[in-house]
Design an enzyme around this catalytic site. Sequence first.
Site, PDB file in Angstrom:
ATOM      1  N   ASN A   9       0.854  -1.181   0.000  1.00 15.62           N
ATOM      2  CA  ASN A   9       0.000   0.000   0.000  1.00 15.62           C
ATOM      3  C   ASN A   9       0.895   1.238   0.000  1.00 15.62           C
ATOM      4  O   ASN A   9       1.477   1.589   1.029  1.00 15.62           O
ATOM      5  CB  ASN A   9      -0.897  -0.047   1.249  1.00 15.62           C
ATOM      6  CG  ASN A   9      -1.773   1.186   1.372  1.00 15.62           C
ATOM      7  OD1 ASN A   9      -1.860   2.003   0.456  1.00 15.62           O
ATOM      8  ND2 ASN A   9      -2.424   1.328   2.515  1.00 15.62           N
ATOM      9  N   LYS A  11       0.077   4.277  -0.325  1.00 23.17           N
ATOM     10  CA  LYS A  11      -0.578   5.458   0.272  1.00 23.17           C
ATOM     11  C   LYS A  11      -0.301   6.686  -0.600  1.00 23.17           C
ATOM     12  O   LYS A  11      -0.194   6.560  -1.802  1.00 23.17           O
ATOM     13  CB  LYS A  11      -0.129   5.640   1.732  1.00 23.17           C
ATOM     14  CG  LYS A  11      -0.310   4.350   2.544  1.00 23.17           C
ATOM     15  CD  LYS A  11      -0.163   4.551   4.019  1.00 23.17           C
ATOM     16  CE  LYS A  11      -0.371   3.221   4.733  1.00 23.17           C
ATOM     17  NZ  LYS A  11      -0.350   3.320   6.174  1.00 23.17           N
ATOM     18  N   HIS A  95      -9.827   1.445   4.595  1.00 19.59           N
ATOM     19  CA  HIS A  95      -8.553   1.536   5.317  1.00 19.59           C
ATOM     20  C   HIS A  95      -8.755   2.478   6.503  1.00 19.59           C
ATOM     21  O   HIS A  95      -9.508   3.444   6.408  1.00 19.59           O
ATOM     22  CB  HIS A  95      -7.451   2.056   4.383  1.00 19.59           C
ATOM     23  CG  HIS A  95      -6.101   1.995   5.019  1.00 19.59           C
ATOM     24  ND1 HIS A  95      -5.671   2.936   5.923  1.00 19.59           N
ATOM     25  CD2 HIS A  95      -5.096   1.084   4.915  1.00 19.59           C
ATOM     26  CE1 HIS A  95      -4.460   2.605   6.345  1.00 19.59           C
ATOM     27  NE2 HIS A  95      -4.083   1.482   5.742  1.00 19.59           N
ATOM     28  N   GLU A  97      -7.163   4.835   7.630  1.00 10.78           N
ATOM     29  CA  GLU A  97      -6.932   6.257   7.315  1.00 10.78           C
ATOM     30  C   GLU A  97      -8.140   6.865   6.608  1.00 10.78           C
ATOM     31  O   GLU A  97      -8.449   8.040   6.784  1.00 10.78           O
ATOM     32  CB  GLU A  97      -5.645   6.397   6.487  1.00 10.78           C
ATOM     33  CG  GLU A  97      -4.414   6.144   7.363  1.00 10.78           C
ATOM     34  CD  GLU A  97      -3.226   5.514   6.655  1.00 10.78           C
ATOM     35  OE1 GLU A  97      -3.176   5.550   5.409  1.00 10.78           O
ATOM     36  OE2 GLU A  97      -2.350   4.964   7.355  1.00 10.78           O
ATOM     37  N   GLU A 163      -5.852  -4.787  10.421  1.00  7.06           N
ATOM     38  CA  GLU A 163      -4.787  -3.817  10.654  1.00  7.06           C
ATOM     39  C   GLU A 163      -5.070  -3.051  11.949  1.00  7.06           C
ATOM     40  O   GLU A 163      -5.862  -2.100  11.944  1.00  7.06           O
ATOM     41  CB  GLU A 163      -4.710  -2.817   9.504  1.00  7.06           C
ATOM     42  CG  GLU A 163      -4.392  -3.448   8.164  1.00  7.06           C
ATOM     43  CD  GLU A 163      -3.796  -2.423   7.200  1.00  7.06           C
ATOM     44  OE1 GLU A 163      -2.672  -2.651   6.749  1.00  7.06           O
ATOM     45  OE2 GLU A 163      -4.435  -1.401   6.938  1.00  7.06           O
ATOM     46  N   GLY A 169       2.165   2.253  10.667  1.00  7.90           N
ATOM     47  CA  GLY A 169       3.126   3.348  10.513  1.00  7.90           C
ATOM     48  C   GLY A 169       3.806   3.752  11.805  1.00  7.90           C
ATOM     49  O   GLY A 169       4.484   4.773  11.871  1.00  7.90           O
ATOM     50  N   SER A 207       2.989  -2.300  10.195  1.00  6.53           N
ATOM     51  CA  SER A 207       4.446  -2.375  10.379  1.00  6.53           C
ATOM     52  C   SER A 207       5.044  -3.730   9.988  1.00  6.53           C
ATOM     53  O   SER A 207       6.009  -4.187  10.604  1.00  6.53           O
ATOM     54  CB  SER A 207       4.833  -1.994  11.816  1.00  6.53           C
ATOM     55  OG  SER A 207       4.411  -0.670  12.096  1.00  6.53           O
TER      56      SER A 207
HETATM   57  P1  PGA Z   1       2.508   0.193   7.608  1.00  8.25           P
HETATM   58  O1  PGA Z   1       1.070   0.432   6.949  1.00  8.25           O
HETATM   59  O2  PGA Z   1       3.039  -1.092   7.049  1.00  8.25           O
HETATM   60  O3  PGA Z   1       3.332   1.377   7.189  1.00  8.25           O
HETATM   61  O4  PGA Z   1       2.312   0.124   9.080  1.00  8.25           O
HETATM   62  C1  PGA Z   1       0.183  -0.624   6.709  1.00  8.25           C
HETATM   63  C2  PGA Z   1      -1.102  -0.127   6.120  1.00  8.25           C
HETATM   64  O5  PGA Z   1      -1.607   0.912   6.581  1.00  8.25           O
HETATM   65  O6  PGA Z   1      -1.643  -0.727   5.189  1.00  8.25           O
END
Ligand code: PGA
Length: 248
Positions: A9, A11, A95, A97, A163, A169, A207
Amino acid sequence: MSGKLVIGNWKMNTRADSAQALASALLDHAATNREGVGIAAPAVYLAALAQTLKGSRLALSAQDVSRFAADGAYTGETSAAMLADIGCRYALVGHSERRQYFGEDNAALLQKMRNAIAAGVTPVLCVGETLEQREAGQYLQIIAAQLAILPELTDGDYVIAYEPVWAIGTGKVATLEQIAEIHAFIKNWCLQNIGSSDKIRVLYGGSVKAENAEAILATENVDGALVGGASLDADSFRVVCQAAGKLI
Ligand code: PGA
């Protein structure tokens, strides 16, 4: 269902050149240029990337899809039919976010899931609790409430990604026990509420990186990974995909 699924992803990252460079680096290696690996790129670069990936086995994914099904006056939106038109195989839906910054709720997410399925794009429904919800001991109810749209879908394939918001992140990874608990919970929930769980892949995200991918992917009921930060680096993403390729 065969093999693990790994989706990177990206983003809101990359530019036209760096997106192409990253995709080309992934095409160059058998570990990433294969079935079971995908990239969720920014919408503006999807069409160009579709050309780059043409004829390869690396799948293209969108990071979102419109809740509106038909063409029309929906400024700024990208429909599922448009994604299908350029060759997107997957679309992330809900997601954390999107839920956090755009207030996406179950009603909108159900429409998105339906639209994607109807257009032949496999939606990846993202679920997960915040730290506050985990610490309050509410995480299973929260995840169940997010899954509650699934029995409304009468046909079509979809993927679920667990997640935990606190692990996205942040560098904080859920423990293997925590991952195993939630993945078993989701599979069980699907069995009880949809009547089947063996066709539904449940990915873990939060992560995931080169150093922890193998252990996470080997955890029971983990059918793949949704990788954010580490997917922006071709070498790191390749190691994650290599780990996935070794496992069934
Ligand atoms: P990350 O993000 O691996 O940077 O923690 C995962 C995601 O939000 O899909």
